[in-house]
Design a protein around this motif. Structure first.
Motif, short mmCIF file in Angstrom:
data_model
loop_
_atom_site.label_atom_id
_atom_site.label_comp_id
_atom_site.label_asym_id
_atom_site.label_seq_id
_atom_site.Cartn_x
_atom_site.Cartn_y
_atom_site.Cartn_z
N THR A 139 4.21 -19.77 36.01
CA THR A 139 3.28 -20.85 35.67
C THR A 139 3.58 -21.47 34.31
OG1 THR A 139 1.73 -19.22 34.74
CG2 THR A 139 1.40 -19.87 37.04
N HIS A 140 4.71 -21.12 33.73
CA HIS A 140 5.02 -21.54 32.35
C HIS A 140 5.73 -22.89 32.35
CE1 HIS A 140 5.57 -21.28 28.16
NE2 HIS A 140 6.78 -20.75 28.14
N LEU A 141 5.08 -23.89 31.76
CA LEU A 141 5.65 -25.23 31.64
C LEU A 141 5.62 -25.63 30.17
CD1 LEU A 141 4.00 -25.06 34.51
CD2 LEU A 141 4.47 -27.51 34.60
N PRO A 142 6.58 -25.17 29.38
CA PRO A 142 6.54 -25.44 27.94
C PRO A 142 6.81 -26.90 27.60
CG PRO A 142 8.58 -24.33 28.52
CD PRO A 142 7.74 -24.34 29.76
N LEU A 143 6.06 -27.42 26.64
CA LEU A 143 6.20 -28.80 26.17
C LEU A 143 6.02 -28.82 24.67
CD1 LEU A 143 6.30 -31.92 26.52
CD2 LEU A 143 3.82 -31.82 26.92
N LYS A 144 7.07 -29.20 23.95
CA LYS A 144 6.98 -29.24 22.50
C LYS A 144 6.48 -30.61 22.03
CE LYS A 144 9.36 -28.33 18.17
NZ LYS A 144 10.62 -27.95 17.49
N LEU A 145 5.49 -30.57 21.16
CA LEU A 145 4.96 -31.80 20.55
C LEU A 145 5.16 -31.73 19.05
CD1 LEU A 145 1.59 -32.35 22.47
CD2 LEU A 145 3.89 -33.15 23.04
N ASN A 146 5.46 -32.89 18.46
CA ASN A 146 5.63 -33.01 17.02
C ASN A 146 5.35 -34.45 16.61
OD1 ASN A 146 7.96 -34.40 17.87
ND2 ASN A 146 9.25 -32.58 17.62
N GLY A 186 14.33 -17.88 25.65
CA GLY A 186 13.65 -18.28 24.43
C GLY A 186 12.21 -18.68 24.69
N VAL A 187 11.85 -19.89 24.25
CA VAL A 187 10.47 -20.35 24.37
C VAL A 187 10.06 -20.52 25.84
CG1 VAL A 187 10.93 -22.84 24.35
CG2 VAL A 187 8.81 -21.96 23.35
N GLU A 188 11.02 -20.58 26.74
CA GLU A 188 10.72 -20.72 28.17
C GLU A 188 10.44 -19.38 28.84
OE1 GLU A 188 13.96 -22.80 29.96
OE2 GLU A 188 13.75 -24.55 28.66
N PHE A 189 10.52 -18.29 28.07
CA PHE A 189 10.35 -16.97 28.67
C PHE A 189 8.92 -16.71 29.10
CE2 PHE A 189 8.96 -12.55 28.11
CZ PHE A 189 9.78 -11.92 29.02
N GLY A 190 8.80 -16.06 30.25
CA GLY A 190 7.53 -15.55 30.73
C GLY A 190 7.80 -14.34 31.61
N MET A 191 6.79 -13.53 31.84
CA MET A 191 6.96 -12.33 32.67
C MET A 191 7.30 -12.73 34.10
SD MET A 191 6.36 -10.00 30.41
CE MET A 191 6.46 -8.59 31.51
N PHE A 192 8.27 -12.04 34.69
CA PHE A 192 8.60 -12.27 36.08
C PHE A 192 7.50 -11.73 36.98
CE2 PHE A 192 13.13 -12.04 34.44
CZ PHE A 192 13.34 -13.40 34.52
N ASP A 193 7.54 -12.17 38.24
CA ASP A 193 6.56 -11.72 39.22
C ASP A 193 7.27 -10.86 40.26
OD1 ASP A 193 4.98 -11.96 41.85
OD2 ASP A 193 3.57 -12.75 40.39
#
Length: 776
Positions: free
Chosen positions: A315-322, A762-769
């Motif tokens: 469910t990880h959808l990383p989005l960097k804002l600056n 990296g920042v896209e890492f999440g626990m596997f299912d």
């Protein structure tokens, strides 16, 4: 330590405090009453939870209990989920005639009492808060004890008592029912179908539960992160109508994203939410089925809510804002000279149609906004609520590439005018809301789709009638730097993945998306899809996606020689049902010749090469299958008979002198066509299956984990895998090289897998299912 565990179990049994009915628990410990378990993160109990308990829950429990599809809806990824507990009600139910009531954490109930009213039962003791009662009255603790008393059989493959199918019956036992569960299913202890936790891990969980299961959230965001939150909330909540309409559009596309501001490998993440309160006040979430449903408040405020749950890969959808991104959005939506005279309503038939709702926003701004984060937008379809289920995903091929039409060519005033003229034809099935009748609606929407396509083709034929023909110049080239311009989508039967780059061998098909098509995919499968909807809603969504897939493929076909387009399309849809074969029969096709001067008699393959060449500066090299070293690279050319034996996703860990290298083996299921809703097996072209091995980790649900200790094992594995002929060959290879779910050190290798994945992602890492982990 092992003796202590067994001693604890025996003590509980002998004391008469485990496996008792509700009446006995009430007699011994009083009636159930919800507890306030939350403490500060920097308190003693809070530190114990975060440092000793949460790591065990994350690494041993969340890998199966983390999201919508967690067994019994038991989400152990946050204190709110632990407190909510479990229920027998299914989220994914493809047979229900009426939509069910949503049960989303934070949104659909805000207190434990409210969840009890919704028939969620506790997994921690809610009777008298004594050490004895806390252990005896905890479903969570008793499932751990059950595993200790009845560990996995010493077999490589578990017998028929263990059911790992996604549609399996779930017991979801309360404490009053636990004695019956333990009697009938002694093998059902947790972790289910996996080795038990270690003695030290058991002790951490036991001590925590004994003391009342106190929980704490992770520490608050940093001052720098909160400053960015303030900047973005200020921008998104200005009073001008242009700002308000733009903010609504941004929210409806980013509501699934995990927003972050820091460059740290594990930053804090935030969710963009609708609140009834303005910036500076506590967030009061607006609960609605869909992001565009009526908020029933005078003014909607768009806020950034700190996401304090464990990050899951699926469910990880990383989005960097600056600040740079903020300036970009200002230039897209605020700086242009246009006027918003009034805000659109939230009436369902209007709100579900983005072409009506956001008609005032410039078409090039909307399209470029989506293109800037194209992987994220499509990832919503892959990782959003529609993500689980073979019926939901058999609308796409197992491996295909995606490119986009250049906004300068397709986000023009002429196209904008055509969209406005035909915005009713672009209405989506979500207008029927969550209770739909699939057949009658399919006919209605198919007629509208034909009407829109006729207008689209007429406009295209008119634009290209004076000698200017389509070439790869049509494609968006990422402004020279944006890797979102080229994507690859993999389907893994009942899950899927999207990544940047054109990954793997040349695929069977490719999509070219324009603005209207891209927007409709998002509003069909992400913004407009209700996972709690009835069977009609789910079926009409699936059936409508056939139209959109065909449209994307037709955009690609328009680049091929005119005389060969129909032949190539027919090869993609061999043995297709008559309903699909006749759908475009009477439609006027794009009739202009290609502007590409083809040099070979394999134009599709040649076109793939030309597109890769045109987008070469922005092609992500991250998952380049040609970078897999020999001998593992030989897996890419495995014969279909051996490929047939592979699961959808396999992860390979190779031990090196200085650590581990990771690879993913992806099995691509071939189909004669993908237009048969309920007869996928009948459409499978097994003899055409292929496989790709890439560096790193693609996907979220590993089916198999291979561990290769040295160069000799790598060579043996790469040599023997393509030689497989029957299931017994695969079984023998797993015995040599795999970490099965029954492996005594499974959790040790699971930890290695996650450590290596964190390095790659990296920042896209999440626990596997592990819910798709095979038992073979």
């Amino acid at each position: 330590m092992k003796k202590n565990i067994i001693g604890t179990f025996v003590l509980i049994i002998l004391s008469g405090c485990a496996y008792l009915g509700n009446a006995h628990y009430n007699e011994l410990f009083g009636p159930e009453q919800t507890q306030d378990r939350m403490v500060a993160h920097n308190s003693g109990a809070g530190a114990e939870f975060l440092q000793q308990v949460k790591p065990v829950l994350d690494n041993r429990c969340v890998v199966c209990h983390g999201c919508y599809d967690a067994p019994c809806q038991l989400k152990l990824s946050s204190p709110e989920g632990i407190d909510r507990g479990l229920t027998k009600e299914l989220v994914y139910d493809g047979t229900r005639l009426l939509a069910s009531t949503p049960s989303r954490l934070l949104f659909d109930a805000t207190t434990t009492e409210q969840w009890r009213d919704k028939e969620f039962s506790p997994v921690l003791n809610e009777r008298a808060q004594t050490e004895e009662a806390n252990l005896a009255g905890s479903v969570l603790f008793n499932t751990l004890v059950l595993k200790q008393s009845s560990p996995l059989p010493e077999d490589e493959v578990l017998d028929e008592r263990f059911d790992f199918s996604l549609s399996r019956n779930q017991s979801c036992a309360t404490m009053g029912e636990f004695d019956q569960l333990a009697d009938e299913q002694p093998h059902a202890g947790m972790p289910y179908g996996l080795p038990g936790v270690t003695a030290a891990e058991f002790q951490h969980l036991q001590n925590w539960i004994k003391k009342g299961g106190k929980m704490a959230h992770i520490k608050p965001p940093s001052a720098a992160e909160l400053a960015q939150v303030k900047n973005w909330e200020t921008f998104l909540n200005q009073d001008g109508l242009k700002y308000q309409l733009s903010a609504r559009y941004i929210y409806e596309h980013w509501f699934l994203a995990h927003i972050y501001f820091s460059d740290a490998q594990s930053p804090n993440f935030f969710k963009l939410v609708r609140s009834s309160t303005p910036p500076g006040e506590d967030i009061k979430l607006i609960s609605s089925r869909r992001p565009y449903d009526n908020p029933n408040v005078e003014r909607v405020y768009y806020r950034l809510l700190h996401d304090r749950s464990t990050i899951l890969s699926k469910t990880h959808l990383p989005l960097k804002l600056n600040d740079e991104k903020l300036a970009r959005i200002y230039q897209q939506f605020i700086a242009p000279n246009y006027t918003v005279s009034s805000l659109p309503s939230y009436e369902p038939t209007l709100a579900s149609n983005p072409f009506k709702t956001f008609e005032a926003l410039p078409i090039d701004a909307k399209y470029q906004f989506m293109l800037d984060e194209a992987e994220l937008i499509i990832m919503g379809f892959i990782k959003g609520p529609v993500c689980r289920g073979q019926i939901a995903l058999n609308v796409i091929n197992d491996h295909f590439w995606v490119a986009f039409a250049d906004p300068k060519k397709v986000a023009t005033p002429a196209v904008g005018k055509m969209l406005v003229q035909h915005e009713d034809a672009l209405e989506l099935p979500a207008a029927e809301e969550s209770n739909a009748l699939p057949i009658s609606n399919w006919v209605k929407y198919s007629v509208r789709e034909k009407r829109y396509l006729k207008a689209k083709v007429e406009l295209a034929n008119n634009l290209f009638k004076n000698g200017e023909h389509l070439t790869t110049d049509l494609l968006w080239k990422g402004d020279g730097h944006n890797q979102n311009a080229a994507l690859t989508i993999f389907r893994h039967f009942d899950s899927a993945t999207v990544v940047k780059g054109f990954i793997g061998q040349q695929p069977k098909t490719m999509w070219v998306l324009d603005y209207a098509l891209f927007e409709r995919i998002h509003y069909l499968l992400v913004a407009g899809f209700d996972v709690y909807g009835n069977i009609g809603h789910q079926l009409i969504t699936r059936l409508y996606m056939d139209f959109l897939r065909l449209e994307g493929e037709h955009n690609f076909l328009a680049l091929l020689p005119e005389a060969q387009r129909e032949t190539i399309k027919q090869s993609w849809y061999r043995k297709s049902p008559p309903s699909l074969s006749t759908f475009f029969e009477n439609n006027r096709e794009f009739s202009q010749p290609s502007g590409i001067n083809y040099q070979t008699d394999e134009p599709q393959s040649e076109l793939y090469g030309l597109i890769k060449e045109a987008l070469e500066p922005v092609l992500s090299p991250r998952y380049d299958y040609k970078k897999v070293p020999a001998p593992l690279s030989a897996i890419n050319t495995m014969p279909a008979k051996a490929v047939n034996l592979l699961p959808q996703l396999s992860y390979v860990l190779v031990k090196e002198q200085d650590g581990h290298t990771g690879y993913t083996i992806i099995h691509h299921n071939a189909h004669y066509n993908i237009s048969s809703l309920l007869n996928e097996d009948g459409q499978r072209a097994y003899e055409e299956d292929t496989v790709t091995i890439v560096p790193g980790f693609i996907g979220d649900y590993p089916s198999a984990i291979w561990y290769l200790n040295n160069a000799q094992q790598v060579s043996a594995f790469a040599e023997q895998l393509p030689l497989m002929q029957v299931e017994a060959d695969y079984h023998a290879l797993k015995s040599k090289f795999a970490i099965r779910r029954t492996h005594p050190q499974f959790w040790q290798y699971s930890d290695i897998l996650h450590q290596v994945a964190r390095q790659y992602r990296g920042v896209e890492f999440g626990m596997f299912d592990y819910n798709r982990l095979e038992n073979r």
